[in-house]
Design an enzyme around this catalytic site. Sequence first.
Site, short mmCIF file in Angstrom:
data_model
loop_
_atom_site.label_atom_id
_atom_site.label_comp_id
_atom_site.label_asym_id
_atom_site.label_seq_id
_atom_site.Cartn_x
_atom_site.Cartn_y
_atom_site.Cartn_z
N ASP A 124 -3.66 72.33 18.41
CA ASP A 124 -4.46 71.12 18.60
C ASP A 124 -3.52 69.97 18.96
O ASP A 124 -2.52 69.74 18.26
CB ASP A 124 -5.25 70.78 17.33
CG ASP A 124 -6.24 69.66 17.57
OD1 ASP A 124 -7.35 69.95 18.01
OD2 ASP A 124 -5.88 68.49 17.31
N ASN A 132 -6.70 59.26 24.93
CA ASN A 132 -7.83 58.96 25.81
C ASN A 132 -8.20 57.49 25.75
O ASN A 132 -8.44 56.84 26.77
CB ASN A 132 -9.04 59.81 25.42
CG ASN A 132 -9.08 61.14 26.15
OD1 ASN A 132 -8.46 61.29 27.20
ND2 ASN A 132 -9.79 62.09 25.61
N ASP A 141 -6.62 64.23 30.61
CA ASP A 141 -6.69 65.50 31.36
C ASP A 141 -5.29 65.96 31.76
O ASP A 141 -4.98 67.16 31.72
CB ASP A 141 -7.54 65.33 32.63
CG ASP A 141 -9.02 65.20 32.31
OD1 ASP A 141 -9.41 65.48 31.16
OD2 ASP A 141 -9.79 64.83 33.21
N GLU A 167 -9.25 69.54 23.16
CA GLU A 167 -7.78 69.59 23.11
C GLU A 167 -7.28 70.77 22.30
O GLU A 167 -6.11 70.80 21.90
CB GLU A 167 -7.23 68.29 22.53
CG GLU A 167 -7.52 68.06 21.06
CD GLU A 167 -8.88 67.43 20.78
OE1 GLU A 167 -9.05 66.88 19.69
OE2 GLU A 167 -9.78 67.50 21.66
#
Length: 246
Positions: A124, A132, A141, A167
């Site tokens: 993770d 973000n 991304d 993620e």
Amino acid sequence: LETRIQGEVRELQTGMARVGSLDELRTMVSLRLDAIGDHVRSFLEADERRCEDYRTRAERMRARIVQLEHEAQGLRRTMDDERKQALIDQLTGVPNRQAFDERLAQEYSRWKRFNTPLALIMWDVDRFKLINDSYGHKAGDKVIRAVAQKLKERIRETDMVARYGGEEFVMLLTGASGQDALAIAEKIRAEIAGLGFHFRGERVPITISAGIAQFAEGDTPDTAFDNADRALYEAKNTGRNRCVLH
């Protein structure tokens, strides 16, 4: 042909009762034999035309069968390509969750049969929401793609890495004990931490945490997954940027 020949024979039999001389008999027999010959020739000619027609049809059918086989092969290739595409995560190019679930079922069956070591790693990206929120989804991304590429580079052909969602990534390491998997995970974690990722000229720190579980007696795919998930939770709650073996 049989009907016509029988007709000529009947005519011959009837005519023999009417003829008055040997010459008339010869003439009549000759005429009937000529007629029978004509019937046979006509039949053979028609039969040859039928055979030629059958040959032509057979050639057309063979050509059509070949064409259908080519079309079927093309359809199979298209279906195979579509299935492969359906098992690939479009953002990262690595297998997706569906592909992982299928592979996990296969490796679990192999582990049950041969009892060779099998380890599962859950990954993770740390504080991904912050990335973000701070840099935008394009940067997020790019981070996901960079992490996926690094994970893909560090596995063997017999192993698997997949994007499980968001993620999160998962790995299957065949023939690897828990300690082996932990050592591999630590190397990958350190490499990702040192990536030096930049977005629009600004350095974006990336770290990743891992939870590791080795399949043990009595495990199922679900229990092994839960064990790796608990180990990942521990890694997250004890500082992140670390790997924990269940």
